[in-house]
Design a protein around this motif. Sequence first.
Motif, PDB file in Angstrom:
ATOM      1  N   ALA A  34    -132.762  91.099   8.954  1.00 54.14           N
ATOM      2  CA  ALA A  34    -133.593  92.200   8.352  1.00 54.14           C
ATOM      3  C   ALA A  34    -134.467  91.621   7.084  1.00 54.14           C
ATOM      4  O   ALA A  34    -135.849  91.836   6.999  1.00 54.14           O
ATOM      5  CB  ALA A  34    -132.699  92.996   7.849  1.00 54.14           C
ATOM      6  N   LEU A  35    -134.035  90.654   6.489  1.00 52.56           N
ATOM      7  CA  LEU A  35    -134.811  89.942   5.260  1.00 52.56           C
ATOM      8  C   LEU A  35    -135.974  89.322   5.543  1.00 52.56           C
ATOM      9  O   LEU A  35    -136.877  88.947   4.891  1.00 52.56           O
ATOM     10  CB  LEU A  35    -134.152  89.305   4.491  1.00 52.56           C
ATOM     11  N   LEU A  36    -136.023  88.733   6.718  1.00 55.00           N
ATOM     12  CA  LEU A  36    -137.246  87.860   7.187  1.00 55.00           C
ATOM     13  C   LEU A  36    -138.366  88.882   7.481  1.00 55.00           C
ATOM     14  O   LEU A  36    -139.513  88.461   7.209  1.00 55.00           O
ATOM     15  CB  LEU A  36    -136.690  87.626   8.663  1.00 55.00           C
ATOM     16  N   GLU A  37    -137.970  90.250   7.605  1.00 58.12           N
ATOM     17  CA  GLU A  37    -139.065  91.228   7.661  1.00 58.12           C
ATOM     18  C   GLU A  37    -139.876  91.448   6.440  1.00 58.12           C
ATOM     19  O   GLU A  37    -141.019  91.501   6.092  1.00 58.12           O
ATOM     20  CB  GLU A  37    -138.738  92.497   8.056  1.00 58.12           C
ATOM     21  N   ARG A  38    -138.926  91.677   5.426  1.00 56.47           N
ATOM     22  CA  ARG A  38    -139.504  92.094   4.038  1.00 56.47           C
ATOM     23  C   ARG A  38    -138.311  91.992   3.026  1.00 56.47           C
ATOM     24  O   ARG A  38    -137.164  92.004   3.497  1.00 56.47           O
ATOM     25  CB  ARG A  38    -140.326  93.297   3.870  1.00 56.47           C
ATOM     26  N   GLU A  44    -131.500 100.733   1.230  1.00 58.38           N
ATOM     27  CA  GLU A  44    -132.559 100.285   2.528  1.00 58.38           C
ATOM     28  C   GLU A  44    -131.740  99.558   3.263  1.00 58.38           C
ATOM     29  O   GLU A  44    -131.943  99.609   4.852  1.00 58.38           O
ATOM     30  CB  GLU A  44    -133.827 100.062   2.054  1.00 58.38           C
ATOM     31  N   LEU A  45    -131.358  98.359   2.748  1.00 57.62           N
ATOM     32  CA  LEU A  45    -130.571  97.177   3.839  1.00 57.62           C
ATOM     33  C   LEU A  45    -129.625  97.873   4.313  1.00 57.62           C
ATOM     34  O   LEU A  45    -129.482  97.461   5.638  1.00 57.62           O
ATOM     35  CB  LEU A  45    -130.561  95.975   2.977  1.00 57.62           C
ATOM     36  N   ARG A  46    -128.821  98.677   3.915  1.00 55.75           N
ATOM     37  CA  ARG A  46    -127.538  99.432   4.334  1.00 55.75           C
ATOM     38  C   ARG A  46    -128.089 100.225   5.586  1.00 55.75           C
ATOM     39  O   ARG A  46    -127.269 100.360   6.771  1.00 55.75           O
ATOM     40  CB  ARG A  46    -126.815  99.957   3.415  1.00 55.75           C
ATOM     41  N   ARG A  47    -129.032 100.790   5.292  1.00 59.02           N
ATOM     42  CA  ARG A  47    -129.491 101.928   6.535  1.00 59.02           C
ATOM     43  C   ARG A  47    -130.185 101.025   7.684  1.00 59.02           C
ATOM     44  O   ARG A  47    -129.926 101.399   8.847  1.00 59.02           O
ATOM     45  CB  ARG A  47    -130.624 102.741   5.883  1.00 59.02           C
ATOM     46  N   THR A  48    -130.744 100.154   7.336  1.00 56.78           N
ATOM     47  CA  THR A  48    -131.591  99.011   8.351  1.00 56.78           C
ATOM     48  C   THR A  48    -130.413  98.381   9.144  1.00 56.78           C
ATOM     49  O   THR A  48    -130.594  98.434  10.305  1.00 56.78           O
ATOM     50  CB  THR A  48    -132.384  98.229   7.563  1.00 56.78           C
ATOM     51  N   PHE A  69    -129.528  81.366  -0.039  1.00 59.86           N
ATOM     52  CA  PHE A  69    -130.143  81.795   1.081  1.00 59.86           C
ATOM     53  C   PHE A  69    -131.087  83.197   0.739  1.00 59.86           C
ATOM     54  O   PHE A  69    -131.794  83.590   1.077  1.00 59.86           O
ATOM     55  CB  PHE A  69    -129.293  82.256   2.404  1.00 59.86           C
ATOM     56  N   VAL A  70    -130.381  83.978  -0.175  1.00 60.31           N
ATOM     57  CA  VAL A  70    -130.694  85.025  -0.695  1.00 60.31           C
ATOM     58  C   VAL A  70    -131.171  85.159  -2.203  1.00 60.31           C
ATOM     59  O   VAL A  70    -130.197  84.581  -2.916  1.00 60.31           O
ATOM     60  CB  VAL A  70    -129.769  86.239  -0.220  1.00 60.31           C
ATOM     61  N   HIS A  71    -132.255  85.754  -2.502  1.00 59.68           N
ATOM     62  CA  HIS A  71    -132.631  85.991  -3.818  1.00 59.68           C
ATOM     63  C   HIS A  71    -132.310  87.233  -4.249  1.00 59.68           C
ATOM     64  O   HIS A  71    -132.805  88.438  -3.582  1.00 59.68           O
ATOM     65  CB  HIS A  71    -134.061  85.609  -4.232  1.00 59.68           C
ATOM     66  N   ARG A  72    -131.564  87.790  -5.468  1.00 59.83           N
ATOM     67  CA  ARG A  72    -131.061  88.835  -5.963  1.00 59.83           C
ATOM     68  C   ARG A  72    -132.131  89.176  -7.136  1.00 59.83           C
ATOM     69  O   ARG A  72    -131.816  88.486  -8.136  1.00 59.83           O
ATOM     70  CB  ARG A  72    -129.752  88.995  -6.356  1.00 59.83           C
ATOM     71  N   ASP A  73    -132.740  90.196  -7.085  1.00 54.94           N
ATOM     72  CA  ASP A  73    -134.053  90.319  -8.263  1.00 54.94           C
ATOM     73  C   ASP A  73    -133.530  91.730  -8.920  1.00 54.94           C
ATOM     74  O   ASP A  73    -133.671  92.774  -8.245  1.00 54.94           O
ATOM     75  CB  ASP A  73    -135.059  90.626  -7.627  1.00 54.94           C
ATOM     76  N   SER A  85    -134.202  89.245  -1.223  1.00 56.43           N
ATOM     77  CA  SER A  85    -135.211  88.787  -0.509  1.00 56.43           C
ATOM     78  C   SER A  85    -134.781  87.180  -0.050  1.00 56.43           C
ATOM     79  O   SER A  85    -133.768  86.867  -0.605  1.00 56.43           O
ATOM     80  CB  SER A  85    -136.544  88.508  -1.109  1.00 56.43           C
ATOM     81  N   LEU A  86    -135.282  86.712   0.843  1.00 57.73           N
ATOM     82  CA  LEU A  86    -135.085  85.167   1.341  1.00 57.73           C
ATOM     83  C   LEU A  86    -135.800  84.288   0.479  1.00 57.73           C
ATOM     84  O   LEU A  86    -136.932  84.569  -0.068  1.00 57.73           O
ATOM     85  CB  LEU A  86    -135.331  85.178   2.737  1.00 57.73           C
ATOM     86  N   THR A  87    -134.739  83.345  -0.063  1.00 59.62           N
ATOM     87  CA  THR A  87    -135.111  82.037  -0.506  1.00 59.62           C
ATOM     88  C   THR A  87    -136.006  81.194   0.593  1.00 59.62           C
ATOM     89  O   THR A  87    -135.745  81.451   1.969  1.00 59.62           O
ATOM     90  CB  THR A  87    -134.065  81.249  -1.166  1.00 59.62           C
ATOM     91  N   PRO A  88    -136.649  80.141   0.151  1.00 60.70           N
ATOM     92  CA  PRO A  88    -137.169  79.182   1.382  1.00 60.70           C
ATOM     93  C   PRO A  88    -136.051  78.705   2.258  1.00 60.70           C
ATOM     94  O   PRO A  88    -136.246  78.718   3.575  1.00 60.70           O
ATOM     95  CB  PRO A  88    -137.933  78.126   0.425  1.00 60.70           C
ATOM     96  N   LEU A  89    -134.945  78.472   1.581  1.00 60.52           N
ATOM     97  CA  LEU A  89    -133.710  77.886   2.615  1.00 60.52           C
ATOM     98  C   LEU A  89    -133.247  79.129   3.373  1.00 60.52           C
ATOM     99  O   LEU A  89    -133.210  78.909   4.528  1.00 60.52           O
ATOM    100  CB  LEU A  89    -132.532  77.540   1.452  1.00 60.52           C
ATOM    101  N   GLY A  90    -133.283  80.360   2.852  1.00 59.00           N
ATOM    102  CA  GLY A  90    -132.872  81.558   3.804  1.00 59.00           C
ATOM    103  C   GLY A  90    -133.941  81.687   4.772  1.00 59.00           C
ATOM    104  O   GLY A  90    -133.339  82.272   5.660  1.00 59.00           O
ATOM    105  N   GLU A  91    -135.075  81.665   4.562  1.00 55.79           N
ATOM    106  CA  GLU A  91    -136.026  81.747   5.513  1.00 55.79           C
ATOM    107  C   GLU A  91    -135.925  80.925   6.872  1.00 55.79           C
ATOM    108  O   GLU A  91    -136.073  81.326   8.053  1.00 55.79           O
ATOM    109  CB  GLU A  91    -137.559  81.706   4.920  1.00 55.79           C
ATOM    110  N   GLY A  92    -135.557  79.693   6.331  1.00 56.04           N
ATOM    111  CA  GLY A  92    -135.545  78.619   7.738  1.00 56.04           C
ATOM    112  C   GLY A  92    -134.166  79.102   8.387  1.00 56.04           C
ATOM    113  O   GLY A  92    -134.208  79.137   9.691  1.00 56.04           O
ATOM    114  N   ALA A  93    -133.143  79.686   7.722  1.00 52.93           N
ATOM    115  CA  ALA A  93    -131.762  80.035   8.374  1.00 52.93           C
ATOM    116  C   ALA A  93    -132.331  81.283   9.321  1.00 52.93           C
ATOM    117  O   ALA A  93    -131.680  81.247  10.162  1.00 52.93           O
ATOM    118  CB  ALA A  93    -130.811  80.354   7.296  1.00 52.93           C
TER     119      ALA A  93
END
Length: 126
Positions: A34-38, A44-48, A69-73, A85-93
Motif C-alpha cells: 500500500a505504501l508503495l503507492e503513496r 486511511e491505511l487501515r481502510r485500504t 522500512f517505514v518512516h513515521r512523520d 511512508s516508505l524509506t528507500p530501504l522500504g521501497e526496495g522491500a
Amino acid sequence: MEVSKPPNVNEPMCPSRLVLEHVTSRWGVLVLAALLERSYRFSELRRTIGGVSEKMLAQTLQTLERDGFVHRDAKPVIPPRVDYSLTPLGEGAARQVWELARWTEQQVGAVEAARVRYDTVRAASQ
C-alpha cells in the motif's frame, strides 16, 4: 580476530530470518504494498488494507519502522496528524513483495484447482 560469516537465511540463528518474517508477514506485505503507492495516514491505511485491526496495524507499522522500512512523520498539530511512508530501504522491500502479491493474485485459480485435486485424491484414499 574472529571473522563473521555473511548472513545466511538458512542458518537457524541468522538475523535475516526475523527481517524476512517482518517483511513477509500477512500485514507486512500489505502495508508495504500500500505504501508503495503513496504515503498514508493511519486511518486511511487501515481502510485500504481491509480486515486489519487497529492493534495489528499499529504493531506492524511499529515493527516496519524499527526495521527501517517505514518512516513515521508526526506533525505537531491539533488534532495530531501522522503520516506513514516508505524509506528507500522500504521501497526496495515493497517492490519485491508487490511482485509476489501480484503473482499470487494471478495464480489463485491454479492453486484452487490443485487443492481440489489434492482433496479429491485424499478423500478417495480414505
